[in-house]
Scaffold this active site. Sequence first.
Site, PDB file in Angstrom:
ATOM      1  N   GLY A 148      -4.745  -4.306  -3.711  1.00 18.53           N
ATOM      2  CA  GLY A 148      -5.755  -3.303  -4.006  1.00 18.53           C
ATOM      3  C   GLY A 148      -5.030  -2.011  -4.297  1.00 18.53           C
ATOM      4  O   GLY A 148      -4.264  -1.525  -3.474  1.00 18.53           O
ATOM      5  N   ASP A 154       0.805  -1.213   0.000  1.00 14.65           N
ATOM      6  CA  ASP A 154       0.000   0.000   0.000  1.00 14.65           C
ATOM      7  C   ASP A 154       0.845   1.274   0.000  1.00 14.65           C
ATOM      8  O   ASP A 154       0.477   2.291   0.589  1.00 14.65           O
ATOM      9  CB  ASP A 154      -0.972   0.015   1.205  1.00 14.65           C
ATOM     10  N   LYS A 209       1.868   2.069  -5.100  1.00 12.03           N
ATOM     11  CA  LYS A 209       2.474   1.516  -6.327  1.00 12.03           C
ATOM     12  C   LYS A 209       1.573   1.737  -7.540  1.00 12.03           C
ATOM     13  O   LYS A 209       2.038   2.078  -8.619  1.00 12.03           O
ATOM     14  CB  LYS A 209       2.700  -0.003  -6.173  1.00 12.03           C
TER      15      LYS A 209
HETATM   16  P1  GDP Z   1      -0.805   0.259  -3.591  1.00  9.70           P
HETATM   17  O1  GDP Z   1      -1.460  -1.013  -3.169  1.00  9.70           O
HETATM   18  O2  GDP Z   1       0.672   0.258  -3.326  1.00  9.70           O
HETATM   19  O3  GDP Z   1      -1.112   0.622  -5.023  1.00  9.70           O
HETATM   20  O4  GDP Z   1      -1.411   1.410  -2.676  1.00  9.70           O
HETATM   21  P2  GDP Z   1      -2.961   1.613  -2.275  1.00  9.70           P
HETATM   22  O5  GDP Z   1      -3.697   2.130  -3.455  1.00  9.70           O
HETATM   23  O6  GDP Z   1      -3.496   0.406  -1.596  1.00  9.70           O
HETATM   24  O7  GDP Z   1      -2.822   2.694  -1.127  1.00  9.70           O
HETATM   25  C1  GDP Z   1      -2.271   3.943  -1.361  1.00  9.70           C
HETATM   26  C2  GDP Z   1      -3.328   5.026  -1.112  1.00  9.70           C
HETATM   27  O8  GDP Z   1      -2.699   6.285  -1.058  1.00  9.70           O
HETATM   28  C3  GDP Z   1      -4.355   5.122  -2.222  1.00  9.70           C
HETATM   29  O9  GDP Z   1      -5.582   5.530  -1.677  1.00  9.70           O
HETATM   30  C4  GDP Z   1      -3.796   6.209  -3.126  1.00  9.70           C
HETATM   31  O10 GDP Z   1      -4.793   6.909  -3.854  1.00  9.70           O
HETATM   32  C5  GDP Z   1      -3.163   7.116  -2.114  1.00  9.70           C
HETATM   33  N1  GDP Z   1      -1.985   7.860  -2.572  1.00  9.70           N
HETATM   34  C6  GDP Z   1      -1.006   7.442  -3.439  1.00  9.70           C
HETATM   35  N2  GDP Z   1      -0.039   8.390  -3.530  1.00  9.70           N
HETATM   36  C7  GDP Z   1      -0.420   9.409  -2.704  1.00  9.70           C
HETATM   37  C8  GDP Z   1       0.193  10.657  -2.335  1.00  9.70           C
HETATM   38  O11 GDP Z   1       1.283  11.026  -2.771  1.00  9.70           O
HETATM   39  N3  GDP Z   1      -0.500  11.418  -1.427  1.00  9.70           N
HETATM   40  C9  GDP Z   1      -1.721  11.046  -0.897  1.00  9.70           C
HETATM   41  N4  GDP Z   1      -2.310  11.835  -0.023  1.00  9.70           N
HETATM   42  N5  GDP Z   1      -2.295   9.876  -1.237  1.00  9.70           N
HETATM   43  C10 GDP Z   1      -1.650   9.068  -2.110  1.00  9.70           C
HETATM   44  P1  IMO Z   2      -0.977  -4.260  -2.192  1.00  9.92           P
HETATM   45  O1  IMO Z   2      -0.593  -4.823  -3.538  1.00  9.92           O
HETATM   46  C1  IMO Z   2      -0.934  -4.655   2.161  1.00  9.92           C
HETATM   47  C2  IMO Z   2      -0.886  -8.767   3.731  1.00  9.92           C
HETATM   48  C3  IMO Z   2      -2.111  -9.209   4.498  1.00  9.92           C
HETATM   49  C4  IMO Z   2      -1.473 -10.206   5.470  1.00  9.92           C
HETATM   50  C5  IMO Z   2      -0.405 -10.855   4.604  1.00  9.92           C
HETATM   51  C6  IMO Z   2      -0.817 -12.188   3.991  1.00  9.92           C
HETATM   52  O2  IMO Z   2      -2.270  -3.505  -2.215  1.00  9.92           O
HETATM   53  O3  IMO Z   2       0.159  -3.501  -1.586  1.00  9.92           O
HETATM   54  P2  IMO Z   2      -2.432 -12.851   1.983  1.00  9.92           P
HETATM   55  O4  IMO Z   2      -3.887 -12.618   1.772  1.00  9.92           O
HETATM   56  O5  IMO Z   2      -1.553 -12.284   0.920  1.00  9.92           O
HETATM   57  O6  IMO Z   2      -2.116 -14.297   2.258  1.00  9.92           O
HETATM   58  O7  IMO Z   2      -2.085 -12.069   3.362  1.00  9.92           O
HETATM   59  O8  IMO Z   2      -0.099  -9.947   3.573  1.00  9.92           O
HETATM   60  N1  IMO Z   2      -1.164  -8.236   2.375  1.00  9.92           N
HETATM   61  C7  IMO Z   2      -1.121  -6.945   2.052  1.00  9.92           C
HETATM   62  N2  IMO Z   2      -0.927  -5.837   2.820  1.00  9.92           N
HETATM   63  N3  IMO Z   2      -1.091  -4.533   0.827  1.00  9.92           N
HETATM   64  C8  IMO Z   2      -1.261  -5.622   0.044  1.00  9.92           C
HETATM   65  O9  IMO Z   2      -1.300  -5.558  -1.313  1.00  9.92           O
HETATM   66  C9  IMO Z   2      -1.332  -6.892   0.659  1.00  9.92           C
HETATM   67  N4  IMO Z   2      -1.511  -8.154   0.201  1.00  9.92           N
HETATM   68  C10 IMO Z   2      -1.405  -8.957   1.268  1.00  9.92           C
HETATM   69  O10 IMO Z   2      -2.714  -8.122   5.179  1.00  9.92           O
HETATM   70  O11 IMO Z   2      -0.824  -9.518   6.510  1.00  9.92           O
HETATM   71 MG    MG Z   3      -2.918  -1.644  -1.799  1.00  9.67          MG
END
Ligand code: GDP
Ligand code: IMO
Ligand code: MG
Length: 431
Positions: free
Chosen positions: A40, A13, A16
Amino acid sequence: MSCTVVVGTQWGDEGKGKIVDLLAERADVVARYQGGNNAGHTLVLGDETYKLRLVPSGVLWPGTLCVLGAGVVLDPEVLIEELDGLEERGLDLSGIRISGNAHLIMPWHKIIDADSELMLGRLQIGTTRRGIGPTYADKASRVGIRVQDLLDEKILRQKIQTALSVKNVLLRKIYHQRPLDKDVLTEQTLRYAERIRPFIADTSLIVNRALDDGQTVLCEGAQATLLDLDHGTYPFVTSSNPIAGGACVGLGIGPTRITAVLGVAKAYLTRVGAGGFPSEADEEGSARIREHGGEYGTVTGRERRCGWLDLVGLRFAARINGLTQLAVTKLDVLSIFDRIPVCVGYRLPDGTELDEFPAHQSDFHHAQPVYEELEGWNTDISGVRTFDALPAAARGYLEFIEQQVGVPVAIVGTGQRRDQIITVHEVLRAA
Ligand code: GDP
Ligand code: IMO
Ligand code: MG
């Protein structure tokens, strides 16, 4: 030709998806190499928000090939829901290609994932319960069902029957669940097959040919370094290899093809699920970061645990992935703090201080953070578009990271939207 791996450097999260979407404007191919719908990724364009789980984050750019490689595990129901949702919003799906070698998440995998977590009780990993671990386990045991099995009804029927002859015993005797009906399940899977079939392709050939033709390829990792099955904080990890090396395995490209590795790091730190987190903030600090950063899971809606940037972990990520550049996201979220603690080392119970990630799990679990406090900037930076226009303290924060980790910062995130970004160095040109 350039082949850049975009990899999470923390516990996921990091943002990316947003970074891949941004770079995808200039990419010909975006190829996801591992993980499933445990991922996600939230992408925000003006008033539009997209939440992607399986489809690569290049899908918003028409004409970009979006590959799901062999290393991905795919829940057909979730994929179809996602494809339908994107199509309803007017997106062109004709660039999607799915490897026939990717493994399918079947209903028993989801039941086993959820029930084995329940059985672990206090010791549970906190998985997303999407069937990820059991699917990769079956892949390694060579009893998995693959995307290419959807192409042949006879093979599919046989494989489901063989799998259920074992899984139904498990479901009944260990998990006290009702057995699954092989005919019902086969018919359902065949309906999914109709929709998925047109996307199945030899994705290793596609990516290699693109590189041969001098095209630009982005390899998209889900999850992140500290969740890596081999190098992360085991057992509190996912069941695949998100690290940069996983791109070669998951896509079927040679290591000599990779030209750059961009590590994505949040300006602070979050973790979802159980496991050690040396720089986790206290309840109040965690709540402030969570509220300001919107730190709730994209997939599960769970509250993310929040803390301070951990440079020990980031140095480890630089080493394990061979990072050539960093993208630091969500710098804007730190604007509310007067002073910002940054974890520069770990202190062990015997007083030893470490600046490298501990190799032994007990050291990691007992590690106390050694903080250095940096000055905050206390100004809204969400409109800033150049490095030089950032407040001095924010520039200082980024320079401190570069100096401590030894990797240049190429991109800085200043908000959720695609345009809320500072490009310090051109990532794709540098590659
Ligand atoms: P990912 O799984 O690595 O793609 O990250 P997620 O989408 O799960 O979580 C990142 C969250 O931060 C999302 O809601 C993005 O829209 C938000 N986000 C990404 N870059 C920035 C940033 O530079 N500033 C802020 N405030 N939010 C960001
Ligand atoms: P993105 O791509 C954050 C975590 C789960 C748990 C562990 C194992 O959005 O960064 P799993 O269901 O993969 O067997 O769970 O890994 N986890 C993540 N945490 N971002 C993710 O994906 C994750 N995918 C799995 O919370 O601790
Ligand atoms: Mg994510």
